[in-house]
Motif scaffolding. Structure first.
Motif, PDB file in Angstrom:
ATOM      1  N   SER A  74       0.981  -1.107  -0.122  1.00 55.66           N
ATOM      2  CA  SER A  74       0.476  -0.252  -0.181  1.00 55.66           C
ATOM      3  C   SER A  74       0.617   1.182  -0.046  1.00 55.66           C
ATOM      4  N   ASP A  75       2.182   0.837  -0.178  1.00 55.02           N
ATOM      5  CA  ASP A  75       2.908   2.532   0.159  1.00 55.02           C
ATOM      6  C   ASP A  75       3.735   2.452  -0.571  1.00 55.02           C
ATOM      7  N   SER A 112      -7.417  -4.459   2.904  1.00 48.16           N
ATOM      8  CA  SER A 112      -6.858  -3.446   1.691  1.00 48.16           C
ATOM      9  C   SER A 112      -8.218  -3.412   0.664  1.00 48.16           C
ATOM     10  N   THR A 132     -10.489   4.269 -10.580  1.00 46.22           N
ATOM     11  CA  THR A 132      -9.723   2.587  -9.236  1.00 46.22           C
ATOM     12  C   THR A 132      -8.983   1.429 -10.477  1.00 46.22           C
ATOM     13  N   ASN A 166      -5.324  -0.731  -1.645  1.00 48.04           N
ATOM     14  CA  ASN A 166      -5.502   0.990  -1.068  1.00 48.04           C
ATOM     15  C   ASN A 166      -5.737   0.556   0.589  1.00 48.04           C
ATOM     16  N   ASP A 167      -4.838   0.920   1.194  1.00 50.14           N
ATOM     17  CA  ASP A 167      -5.141   0.833   2.704  1.00 50.14           C
ATOM     18  C   ASP A 167      -6.091   1.979   3.222  1.00 50.14           C
ATOM     19  N   PHE A 168      -7.144   2.565   2.552  1.00 51.64           N
ATOM     20  CA  PHE A 168      -7.740   4.133   3.072  1.00 51.64           C
ATOM     21  C   PHE A 168      -7.087   4.332   4.140  1.00 51.64           C
ATOM     22  N   GLY A 169      -6.033   4.333   4.061  1.00 53.02           N
ATOM     23  CA  GLY A 169      -5.444   5.591   5.222  1.00 53.02           C
ATOM     24  C   GLY A 169      -5.284   4.790   6.247  1.00 53.02           C
ATOM     25  N   GLN A 170      -4.896   3.426   6.672  1.00 47.54           N
ATOM     26  CA  GLN A 170      -4.615   2.570   7.943  1.00 47.54           C
ATOM     27  C   GLN A 170      -3.046   2.820   7.713  1.00 47.54           C
ATOM     28  N   THR A 171      -2.590   2.968   8.818  1.00 49.40           N
ATOM     29  CA  THR A 171      -1.355   2.180   9.510  1.00 49.40           C
ATOM     30  C   THR A 171      -0.550   1.498   8.577  1.00 49.40           C
ATOM     31  N   ASP A 173       2.054  -1.531   6.130  1.00 50.84           N
ATOM     32  CA  ASP A 173       1.734  -2.022   5.018  1.00 50.84           C
ATOM     33  C   ASP A 173       0.899  -2.310   4.492  1.00 50.84           C
TER      34      ASP A 173
END
Length: 189
Positions: A74-75, A112, A132, A166-171, A173
């Motif tokens: 995701s990063d 994710s 997307t 896409n991790d939807f802004g979660q902390t 990886d």
């Protein structure tokens, strides 16, 4: 005549049952890191829409297979799938139909969303969403299979496949992977 029909129908029905069972089966990871068969489900048999991608006389085909897992975190942002950059020549006049089939085993980190885009000249091919792409929302092991279609005109064209998570802004990886992806490209009148 009836006996002949039954002799032919029995293997066909048995094969169909085996294929249907295989479509619903998958694998899931266990705590020891090994894999075990998942329970069959009927989700593989549901469909919400049908798309067609019909052309005329076949002009060219290109097949690309990649061995092993293709990973994106995701990063990491979008990565280009190895072997997916394909150069095409459009028709001298008029339009050709370009059909792209992409299939692979997939693995998605829980929480994710995996994204796949087949880009022709930098623009996502239908039916994927322009923003997307095609999404994979089923966590764990699954199958990714999609047909993409577009008309192309004269000139040179470039095709590539990109994947992202896409991790939807979660902390942390999160990640999305495709295993042994196969790309089949067909160009026809």
């Amino acid at each position: 005549m009836f006996k002949k029909s039954m002799v032919i129908a029995a293997p066909v029905l048995a094969s169909a049952a085996i294929v249907a069972a295989g479509l619903g089966a998958g694998t899931q990871a266990n705590a020891a890191g090994g894999h075990q068969p998942a329970a069959p489900t009927m989700s593989a048999m549901r469909s919400s829409s049908t798309t067609t991608c019909d052309g005329g006389v076949q002009k060219a085909t290109r097949n690309r297979g990649v061995s092993g897992w293709i990973y994106t975190g995701s990063d990491d942002g979008q990565i280009i799938m190895p072997g997916s950059i394909i150069r095409l020549h459009g028709p001298r006049t008029g339009r050709d139909v370009l059909s792209v089939n992409l299939s692979a085993e997939s693995y998605l980190y829980s929480g994710s969303q995996g994204k796949v885009k087949v880009l022709l000249d930098g623009v996502p091919m239908a039916p994927s969403d322009l923003n997307t792409g095609s999404t994979s929302d089923a966590p764990g092991y699954s199958t990714f299979a999609q047909n993409y279609c577009r008309n192309i005109g004269p000139g040179r064209h470039s095709l590539r496949v990109v994947i992202s998570d896409n991790d939807f802004g979660q902390t942390g990886d999160y990640f999305f992977e495709l295993k042994d992806p196969m790309i089949h490209v067909e160009q026809s009148d």
